[in-house]
Design a protein around this motif. Structure first.
Motif: not given
Length: 151
Positions: A10-15, A55-60, A47-53, A2-6
């Motif tokens: 992503g925002i929560v994992f970035f935080a 990427r996840l938001v970008y992909e959505t 740092i890794l979690l923030a960068l992957l997050s 689900n795009r909204n969930f992702d």
């Protein structure tokens, strides 16, 4: 997925990743008997979690809007991996890093994809021993070794 969930995940994992980075700056930079301080892993993982997050938001935003297939959430797999992660954290000191990481990875690999036992065994063992060797011998850090009752 689900795009909204992702997007929200992503925002929560970035935080969370940002909180790890900020929190790791207040941890001691050196530890007794170790050249690598306790702040290294939280800093790198944050740092890794923030960068992957990011990427996840970008992909959505990049996915096509025509994608409308509904997927069922797999609660059973999530529950197994979550329980394995909790048990991993609980038994890390008792079983040691290599054994507990090996068991956690085996459970995770077999939960995600049944079969291919030998591939899972090789990857789990190589990762467990490899990370332990790199961190303890190359970086002069300290991790829980093998349990005393084993030898």
């Amino acid at each position: 997925m689900n795009r909204n969930f992702d997007r929200y995940a992503g925002i929560v994992f970035f935080a969370i990743g940002t909180a790890f980075v900020i929190g790791s700056r207040s941890i001691s930079t050196s530890a007794y008997g170790s050249n690598v301080g306790a702040n290294v892993f939280p800093l790198v993982l944050g740092i890794l979690l923030a960068l992957l997050s990011i990427r996840l938001v970008y992909e959505t935003f990049r996915r096509e809007k025509t994608e409308k297939q509904k997927e069922n959430l797999d609660y059973k797999r999530f529950g197994i991996i979550f329980a394995a992660a909790v048990l991993y954290a609980y038994f890390l000191e008792d079983l040691g890093f290599v054994i507990s990481t090996f068991l956690f990875l085996m459970i995770g690999f077999q939960t995600m994809q049944r079969g291919r036992i030998w591939v899972s065994l090789i990857i789990s063992a190589a990762f467990s021993f490899g990370v332990y060797y790199l961190y303890v011998n190359v970086l002069d850090g300290s991790l829980p070794g093998f349990p005393a009752w084993l030898f």
